[in-house]
Design a protein around this motif. Structure first.
Motif, PDB file in Angstrom:
ATOM      1  N   GLU A 201       0.822  -1.211   0.000  1.00 26.09           N
ATOM      2  CA  GLU A 201       0.000   0.000   0.000  1.00 26.09           C
ATOM      3  C   GLU A 201       0.860   1.268   0.000  1.00 26.09           C
ATOM      4  O   GLU A 201       0.564   2.243  -0.690  1.00 26.09           O
ATOM      5  CB  GLU A 201      -0.937   0.002   1.216  1.00 26.09           C
ATOM      6  N   SER A 204       2.811   1.320  -3.708  1.00 32.77           N
ATOM      7  CA  SER A 204       2.100   1.125  -4.983  1.00 32.77           C
ATOM      8  C   SER A 204       1.907   2.437  -5.737  1.00 32.77           C
ATOM      9  O   SER A 204       1.958   2.464  -6.969  1.00 32.77           O
ATOM     10  CB  SER A 204       0.746   0.455  -4.740  1.00 32.77           C
ATOM     11  N   THR A 205       1.716   3.534  -5.001  1.00 37.11           N
ATOM     12  CA  THR A 205       1.529   4.831  -5.670  1.00 37.11           C
ATOM     13  C   THR A 205       2.833   5.613  -5.818  1.00 37.11           C
ATOM     14  O   THR A 205       2.860   6.659  -6.470  1.00 37.11           O
ATOM     15  CB  THR A 205       0.523   5.699  -4.872  1.00 37.11           C
ATOM     16  N   ASP A 208       7.088   1.973  -9.365  1.00 38.90           N
ATOM     17  CA  ASP A 208       6.858   0.639  -9.947  1.00 38.90           C
ATOM     18  C   ASP A 208       8.202  -0.077 -10.143  1.00 38.90           C
ATOM     19  O   ASP A 208       8.331  -0.960 -10.972  1.00 38.90           O
ATOM     20  CB  ASP A 208       6.084   0.734 -11.265  1.00 38.90           C
TER      21      ASP A 208
END
Length: 227
Positions: A201, A204-205, A208
């Motif tokens: 979590e 992920s933002t 990558d």
């Protein structure tokens, strides 16, 4: 500085053969005839690697390997006369780094010792691990991704550091608990799942550069993005 190798075997012929061979390779060799003697010796001498026979009186090789894992950060090679898959499974569960089935050529043991010492040396030196634009620093306990610096809770940091240090390797939940929380951890496997979920979590933002994959029925593996 000379590298110290501990050999543990209740067969005096094996002890003497390996001592002669490894001494020629430039190692300082210490001998123990059983697990209890080996643990006493490890308290007195600083050893960089242990070669441990499975079948021994008082304390067998599996139990000795577990005890070495609890107290020392050194590689262990298990020797066994059996070539049973169950023994190998038990050996790796105990925490061995490598496995050699008797009879074997002393030269093969030398190759495996060199490879393991290299692996452990590089692991000790690498306090900073980089994947893509993400770095994790064991000295400062910081994760840097792009221009952002992230401070994680301790166990999340140690879990991510271990996975980033060993990309593409699949680790069971038990192994991750052993590595991050230690043998005396009294919780259960769900603790790993919760920490993995939090790490996913968080990142992920942000990046990558890597993904932590669930390997069904086994555990987790960290995969780096292909450039």
């Amino acid at each position: 500085m000379m590298t110290n190798i501990l050999i543990v075997d209740d067969d005096i012929h094996i002890l003497n053969l390996l001592t002669i061979h490894l001494s020629k390779d430039g190692y300082q060799v210490f001998q123990a005839k059983d697990g209890v003697e080996a643990l006493d010796l490890l308290q007195e001498k600083s050893c960089q690697l242990a070669v441990v026979d499975v079948m021994m009186p008082y304390l067998d090789g599996f139990e000795l390997t577990k005890k070495i894992r609890e107290q020392y950060n050194i590689p262990v090679i298990l020797l066994t006369a059996k070539n049973q898959i169950e023994d190998k499974e038990q050996g790796y569960a105990a925490g061995t780094d490598d496995y050699l089935v008797k009879p074997f050529e002393p030269k093969e043991l030398s190759f495996r010792i060199k490879a393991l010492l290299r692996r452990y040396d590089s692991r000790a030196d690498d306090s900073v691990v980089r994947i893509g634009h993400t770095t994790i620093d064991k000295k400062s306990y910081e994760v840097q991704t792009g221009s952002r610096t992230i401070l994680l809770p301790l166990k999340e940091f140690e879990l991510l550091y271990f996975l980033m240090s060993n990309p593409l390797q699949v680790f069971s939940r038990d192994r991750l608990i052993e590595q991050v929380w230690g043998f005396d951890f009294s919780g259960d496997e769900r603790t790993v799942d919760v920490h993995i979920k939090r790490i996913r979590e968080r990142f992920s933002t942000l990046t990558d550069d890597f993904q932590i994959k669930t390997v069904r029925g086994v555990g987790y593996s960290l995969e780096a993005k292909r450039s």
